[in-house]
Write a protein that holds these residues in place. Sequence first.
Motif, PDB file in Angstrom:
ATOM      1  N   ILE A   7      46.187  50.632  33.460  1.00  0.00           N
ATOM      2  CA  ILE A   7      44.931  49.904  33.318  1.00  0.00           C
ATOM      3  C   ILE A   7      44.106  50.021  34.585  1.00  0.00           C
ATOM      4  CG2 ILE A   7      45.849  47.677  34.133  1.00  0.00           C
ATOM      5  CD1 ILE A   7      44.148  46.331  31.933  1.00  0.00           C
ATOM      6  N   GLY A   8      42.782  49.997  34.415  1.00  0.00           N
ATOM      7  CA  GLY A   8      41.857  49.953  35.526  1.00  0.00           C
ATOM      8  C   GLY A   8      40.986  48.715  35.407  1.00  0.00           C
ATOM      9  N   MET A   9      40.224  48.433  36.449  1.00  0.00           N
ATOM     10  CA  MET A   9      39.362  47.258  36.450  1.00  0.00           C
ATOM     11  C   MET A   9      38.016  47.606  37.052  1.00  0.00           C
ATOM     12  SD  MET A   9      40.028  43.461  38.092  1.00  0.00           S
ATOM     13  CE  MET A   9      41.035  42.948  36.687  1.00  0.00           C
ATOM     14  N   VAL A  10      36.963  47.061  36.439  1.00  0.00           N
ATOM     15  CA  VAL A  10      35.622  47.153  37.003  1.00  0.00           C
ATOM     16  C   VAL A  10      35.132  45.740  37.256  1.00  0.00           C
ATOM     17  CG1 VAL A  10      33.252  47.947  36.700  1.00  0.00           C
ATOM     18  CG2 VAL A  10      35.145  49.307  35.765  1.00  0.00           C
ATOM     19  N   GLY A  11      34.816  45.448  38.532  1.00  0.00           N
ATOM     20  CA  GLY A  11      34.398  44.112  38.906  1.00  0.00           C
ATOM     21  C   GLY A  11      35.493  43.394  39.672  1.00  0.00           C
ATOM     22  N   GLY A  12      35.287  42.108  39.895  1.00  0.00           N
ATOM     23  CA  GLY A  12      36.271  41.352  40.667  1.00  0.00           C
ATOM     24  C   GLY A  12      35.970  39.878  40.643  1.00  0.00           C
ATOM     25  N   GLY A  13      36.018  39.256  41.823  1.00  0.00           N
ATOM     26  CA  GLY A  13      35.754  37.831  41.920  1.00  0.00           C
ATOM     27  C   GLY A  13      36.860  36.994  41.300  1.00  0.00           C
ATOM     28  N   PHE A  14      36.518  35.734  40.996  1.00  0.00           N
ATOM     29  CA  PHE A  14      37.497  34.797  40.441  1.00  0.00           C
ATOM     30  C   PHE A  14      38.110  35.325  39.151  1.00  0.00           C
ATOM     31  CE2 PHE A  14      38.013  31.510  37.133  1.00  0.00           C
ATOM     32  CZ  PHE A  14      39.148  30.886  37.634  1.00  0.00           C
ATOM     33  N   MET A  15      37.259  35.785  38.218  1.00  0.00           N
ATOM     34  CA  MET A  15      37.792  36.237  36.942  1.00  0.00           C
ATOM     35  C   MET A  15      38.621  37.506  37.098  1.00  0.00           C
ATOM     36  SD  MET A  15      37.189  33.889  34.910  1.00  0.00           S
ATOM     37  CE  MET A  15      38.107  34.733  33.637  1.00  0.00           C
ATOM     38  N   GLY A  16      38.315  38.322  38.092  1.00  0.00           N
ATOM     39  CA  GLY A  16      39.151  39.487  38.348  1.00  0.00           C
ATOM     40  C   GLY A  16      40.574  39.079  38.702  1.00  0.00           C
ATOM     41  N   ARG A  17      40.707  38.045  39.535  1.00  0.00           N
ATOM     42  CA  ARG A  17      42.050  37.551  39.886  1.00  0.00           C
ATOM     43  C   ARG A  17      42.776  37.013  38.655  1.00  0.00           C
ATOM     44  NH1 ARG A  17      38.943  35.715  44.224  1.00  0.00           N
ATOM     45  NH2 ARG A  17      38.846  33.584  43.430  1.00  0.00           N
ATOM     46  N   VAL A  18      42.046  36.276  37.822  1.00  0.00           N
ATOM     47  CA  VAL A  18      42.656  35.738  36.608  1.00  0.00           C
ATOM     48  C   VAL A  18      43.158  36.879  35.719  1.00  0.00           C
ATOM     49  CG1 VAL A  18      42.195  34.494  34.462  1.00  0.00           C
ATOM     50  CG2 VAL A  18      41.341  33.593  36.631  1.00  0.00           C
ATOM     51  N   HIS A  19      42.330  37.882  35.520  1.00  0.00           N
ATOM     52  CA  HIS A  19      42.719  39.010  34.673  1.00  0.00           C
ATOM     53  C   HIS A  19      43.935  39.741  35.254  1.00  0.00           C
ATOM     54  CE1 HIS A  19      39.536  39.596  31.517  1.00  0.00           C
ATOM     55  NE2 HIS A  19      38.981  38.637  32.244  1.00  0.00           N
ATOM     56  N   ARG A  20      43.966  39.925  36.559  1.00  0.00           N
ATOM     57  CA  ARG A  20      45.113  40.640  37.145  1.00  0.00           C
ATOM     58  C   ARG A  20      46.402  39.839  36.980  1.00  0.00           C
ATOM     59  NH1 ARG A  20      41.078  41.892  40.980  1.00  0.00           N
ATOM     60  NH2 ARG A  20      41.816  40.321  42.464  1.00  0.00           N
ATOM     61  N   MET A  21      46.321  38.519  37.128  1.00  0.00           N
ATOM     62  CA  MET A  21      47.513  37.697  36.892  1.00  0.00           C
ATOM     63  C   MET A  21      47.953  37.783  35.431  1.00  0.00           C
ATOM     64  SD  MET A  21      47.037  34.278  39.273  1.00  0.00           S
ATOM     65  CE  MET A  21      45.293  33.990  38.967  1.00  0.00           C
ATOM     66  N   ALA A  22      46.993  37.772  34.526  1.00  0.00           N
ATOM     67  CA  ALA A  22      47.317  37.872  33.102  1.00  0.00           C
ATOM     68  C   ALA A  22      47.961  39.215  32.778  1.00  0.00           C
ATOM     69  CB  ALA A  22      46.051  37.670  32.274  1.00  0.00           C
ATOM     70  N   GLN A  23      47.472  40.268  33.413  1.00  0.00           N
ATOM     71  CA  GLN A  23      48.043  41.602  33.191  1.00  0.00           C
ATOM     72  C   GLN A  23      49.499  41.675  33.631  1.00  0.00           C
ATOM     73  OE1 GLN A  23      45.521  44.209  35.482  1.00  0.00           O
ATOM     74  NE2 GLN A  23      43.668  43.566  34.374  1.00  0.00           N
ATOM     75  N   ARG A  24      49.813  40.979  34.732  1.00  0.00           N
ATOM     76  CA  ARG A  24      51.152  41.094  35.316  1.00  0.00           C
ATOM     77  C   ARG A  24      52.191  40.210  34.643  1.00  0.00           C
ATOM     78  NH1 ARG A  24      48.155  40.759  40.277  1.00  0.00           N
ATOM     79  NH2 ARG A  24      48.812  38.596  40.533  1.00  0.00           N
ATOM     80  N   LEU A  25      51.777  39.144  33.983  1.00  0.00           N
ATOM     81  CA  LEU A  25      52.713  38.105  33.564  1.00  0.00           C
ATOM     82  C   LEU A  25      53.848  38.631  32.696  1.00  0.00           C
ATOM     83  CD1 LEU A  25      53.383  35.125  33.772  1.00  0.00           C
ATOM     84  CD2 LEU A  25      51.967  34.708  31.761  1.00  0.00           C
ATOM     85  N   ASP A  26      53.540  39.488  31.741  1.00  0.00           N
ATOM     86  CA  ASP A  26      54.578  39.981  30.827  1.00  0.00           C
ATOM     87  C   ASP A  26      55.001  41.414  31.106  1.00  0.00           C
ATOM     88  OD1 ASP A  26      54.849  37.646  28.988  1.00  0.00           O
ATOM     89  OD2 ASP A  26      52.723  38.036  28.687  1.00  0.00           O
ATOM     90  N   GLY A  27      54.472  42.011  32.175  1.00  0.00           N
ATOM     91  CA  GLY A  27      54.882  43.356  32.558  1.00  0.00           C
ATOM     92  C   GLY A  27      54.378  44.463  31.655  1.00  0.00           C
ATOM     93  N   ASP A  28      53.330  44.173  30.859  1.00  0.00           N
ATOM     94  CA  ASP A  28      52.836  45.178  29.916  1.00  0.00           C
ATOM     95  C   ASP A  28      51.851  46.162  30.527  1.00  0.00           C
ATOM     96  OD1 ASP A  28      54.151  44.490  27.450  1.00  0.00           O
ATOM     97  OD2 ASP A  28      52.934  42.672  27.407  1.00  0.00           O
ATOM     98  N   TYR A  29      51.327  45.852  31.724  1.00  0.00           N
ATOM     99  CA  TYR A  29      50.276  46.673  32.317  1.00  0.00           C
ATOM    100  C   TYR A  29      50.590  46.982  33.775  1.00  0.00           C
ATOM    101  CZ  TYR A  29      47.549  45.081  28.280  1.00  0.00           C
ATOM    102  OH  TYR A  29      47.116  44.804  27.012  1.00  0.00           O
TER     103      TYR A  29
END
Length: 371
Positions: A7-29
Amino acid sequence: MTAPIRIGMVGGGFMGRVHRMAQRLDGDYQLIAGAFSSDPERARSSGKALNLDPARVYTDFTTMAEREAAREDGIHVVSIVTPNHLHAPIAQAFIEAGIHVICEKPLSISLEEAMALRALVRRHGVQLLLTHNYSGYPAVRRARQLIREGTLGELRLVEVDYAQDWLSEAGSEGWRGDPALAGPAGALGDIGIHAWQLADYVTGREIDTLSADLHTFVAGRQLDDFAQAMLRYRDGARGRLSVSQVSPGNNNRLRLAVYGSRGGLHFDQESPDALWFARLGDPLQRLSRNGPGSGAADLQASRLPAGHPEGYLEAFAQLYRDFACSLRGEAPPDIALPDVDTGCRGLAFVEAMLASSQSNGAWTAPAYPTD
């Protein structure tokens, strides 16, 4: 073990951190590329902090889409966490490159843009997830299932409210206060679309017409900070929606109540581990997450035993997990992930609200897309 999805990401800020944590939680990304800023130094710094290969840290999304699509080990999906006005052009670049998309809400700043993305998704055969994360809560999925099973009987009333206080004073809006960046709707486009989607997802009913009132309380603000509407549903049910970002004492008080001829349901986002259910004539019941009577849809979205709280991040991660299943061709329960069609219908709702309010509350029909 199944390999993580690149997976890649465009953007950042608060919601970027939230999305990255969500990506990592179950190890799918696995995050392997990103365009975190148009400023080269900020982009490099962000990439270094995330331990990314410097060659895969970009300063513009067009280059990122082109180069990642050309690599044998390129990303399979991109996560878009930018101001609203960039959602559509970024999504378009990656869809045309054959890369799946996870996008923050709203899908775009106009229904016209959203419909163009819908056509692109279909033409290129990619998948798009819109992160209406409240639909990832087990209690919300349980409420949806109870209604689909007819437990409430004939639906009569739908009431949804979302109250915050962070815009009670001038000067805190950031890009959300600029129509060029946020689009034509303020509180309506930011949290009103969440309220709409929650009611839409749980009830499965479409609004036939609505009568809206949008208002801006804070002097000098260009966009609404309050919106309310009366709703008429196609099956005869009635509803009420209210959103405010100028209500002191409220953080993220999103509440949904649905009443039918045989019972009612109540969900409070700030206490998401419970769904309150009242069968007509019986005492009120607290239905616990992962507790007795849970069904397949809500059990699949629950990670811990009842009594160990799960909340916002887990719900966010659930959408990511379900999308991973979809990308891999697996079959999760019937959960109806928010997709490009959800995004189009949400923009149809927003534009109907704006049009109604501008016409002094005239009853207005959302222009939902048809095939």
